[in-house]
Design a protein around this motif. Structure first.
Motif, short mmCIF file in Angstrom:
data_model
loop_
_atom_site.label_atom_id
_atom_site.label_comp_id
_atom_site.label_asym_id
_atom_site.label_seq_id
_atom_site.Cartn_x
_atom_site.Cartn_y
_atom_site.Cartn_z
N GLU A 151 1.27 -1.11 0.23
CA GLU A 151 0.06 0.03 0.15
C GLU A 151 0.68 1.00 0.24
OE1 GLU A 151 -2.20 0.60 3.26
OE2 GLU A 151 -3.72 2.15 2.18
N ASP A 162 -9.48 -2.42 6.60
CA ASP A 162 -10.32 -3.23 6.10
C ASP A 162 -11.05 -3.83 6.62
OD1 ASP A 162 -8.18 -1.68 4.31
OD2 ASP A 162 -9.51 -2.03 2.42
N ASP A 193 -3.48 2.08 -3.70
CA ASP A 193 -4.34 1.84 -2.44
C ASP A 193 -4.60 0.34 -2.52
OD1 ASP A 193 -6.04 1.34 -0.28
OD2 ASP A 193 -7.17 2.56 -0.79
N ASP A 227 -4.09 -2.69 -0.85
CA ASP A 227 -4.93 -4.34 0.45
C ASP A 227 -6.00 -3.64 -0.46
OD1 ASP A 227 -5.13 -1.37 1.18
OD2 ASP A 227 -5.04 -1.50 3.63
N THR A 228 -7.10 -2.24 -0.29
CA THR A 228 -8.22 -1.92 -0.50
C THR A 228 -9.26 -2.39 -2.06
OG1 THR A 228 -8.47 -0.54 1.09
CG2 THR A 228 -10.01 -0.43 0.05
#
Ligand code: AR6
Ligand code: MG
Length: 355
Positions: A32, A64, A302, A304-305
């Motif tokens: 990230e 998350d 971004d 991970d998301t």
């Protein structure tokens, strides 16, 4: 297909969705905000983690998953959406483990909810950003259990996903991003395996988002505000799909975005799912679920998301059997994700009350 087989398959899709989301978060988190990982770095990352003999500490989940777990547990225990209960769980979770990488402004919502003792669970979010509300992807990133819950109980998906989002994200882009992500998972759950028509999948989301983004009489738009941001971004997804495997990561970043705002990440996650249904030139994995995470992480930003959102759609479509066990075992708390998926699934089959 026999009835029992069909039920088991759907239970596997519920597990795929929850585990799929968790793994995108855990495996995407190390990248990230870093410069976009090179082909060789990501290739060796996935190869190393796939080695059955590798023993390393868990890859930890971030905000998350911390919030997804709250959404799931609230729906399971309340057997429905209860704004106060969900808000209370977000706040308890945050103060118990604040270092999970939360967005920098959403923590003010937690503080205000805590200070006002959840009197009006929607009010603090409405005051964010001088009354504009947050358009971060924090509501979309945690919405997977809502799609499963609505699939199981036939509850209204649009209203439920919007209401869960509004506890923290009052901006149209913030909550409509959550609605879109929820619709994408729902549609994936409904699509028979190997029967995905990618163009129809996106067109159906466009049709639904046209309705959802149509301003109601209570939506007072700012001067120059475009009400149909998601419809246009999904049309862009269709355009990129037409260009096939020639679309570069830079083009995806320029045209869809890889950022923490919902409108610059939810369509990107959906595109990642679609793109990875076919081979991607510089990704060696033949496993479509793994390819989805690999592609989403390779976009940078971004990670991970976007990987978590793409992973939940892919997991819902392919089912948990497609998810490589060797990768899964490196993720923190994957047995909890399975348990929550099973609990959500069991809501679809209410047992008769004991007499
Ligand atoms: N105006 C300006 N900037 C905004 C606005 C706005 N209306 N809304 C959001 N931002 P936040 P989240 C920017 O704090 O959505 C973690 O990395 C602003 O810079 O509401 O829960 C997760 O893994 C703000 O700090 O939190 C997710 O990727 C940021 O968007 C992400 O953060 C995030 O909005 C989720 O964050
Ligand atoms: Mg993030």
């Amino acid at each position: 297909m026999a009835m029992v087989e069909a039920v088991e398959m759907m239970a596997g899709r519920f597990r795929g969705c929850m585990v799929g989301a968790l793994m995108g978060d855990c495996l995407g988190a190390p990248f990230e905000g870093e410069p976009r990982a090179t082909r060789s770095i990501l290739q060796s990352y996935f190869r190393r983690l796939s080695d059955p003999d590798l023993k390393v500490p868990y890859k930890q989940y971030t905000d998350d998953t911390a919030m997804t777990r709250c959404v799931a547990q609230s729906l399971i225990e309340k057997k429905g959406f209860d704004a106060k209960d969900m808000a209370r769980r977000f706040v308890k979770e945050y103060y118990a483990e604040p270092k999970r990488g939360y967005g920098s402004n959403v923590t003010d919502v937690f503080a205000a909810l805590r200070a006002t003792k959840f009197r009006d669970p929607y009010s603090p979010a409405a005051f964010q950003f001088n009354g504009r509300g947050s358009y971060g992807n924090g509501a979309a990133m945690r919405v997977a259990p809502v799609a499963l819950f609505c699939y199981a109980t036939k509850a209204g998906l649009v209203d439920t996903s919007r209401d869960t989002a509004l506890i923290t994200h009052a901006n149209r882009l913030g909550y409509n991003g959550a609605v879109l992500q929820c619709l994408a998972i729902y549609e994936a759950l409904h699509t028979p395996t190997n029967k995905l028509d990618s163009v129809k999948f996106i067109e159906s989301l466009i049709t639904k988002m046209k309705e959802i983004e149509k301003p109601s009489e209570d939506d007072i738009l700012y001067e120059g505000e475009d009400p149909y941001v998601y419809v246009k971004r999904l049309e862009k997804v269709l355009e990129l799909m037409e260009r096939g495997d020639s679309v570069s990561r830079e083009q995806v970043e320029d045209e869809l975005g890889v950022y923490i705002s919902a409108h610059m990440s939810v369509p990107t996650a959906i595109y990642s799912f679609i793109r990875a249904t076919s081979p991607v030139a510089d990704i060696e994995s033949e496993n479509e679920y793994q390819r989805t995470l690999h592609f989403a992480i390779s976009l940078g930003g971004d990670t991970d998301t976007i990987a978590s959102m793409a992973g939940s759609i892919a997991g819902a479509y392919y089912g948990v059997t497609k998810i490589p066990g060797n990768l899964q075992k490196h993720c923190e708390a994957s047995s909890d994700a399975i348990k929550q998926a099973d609990d959500l699934f069991s809501l679809s089959d209410p047992k008769p009350p004991a007499s």
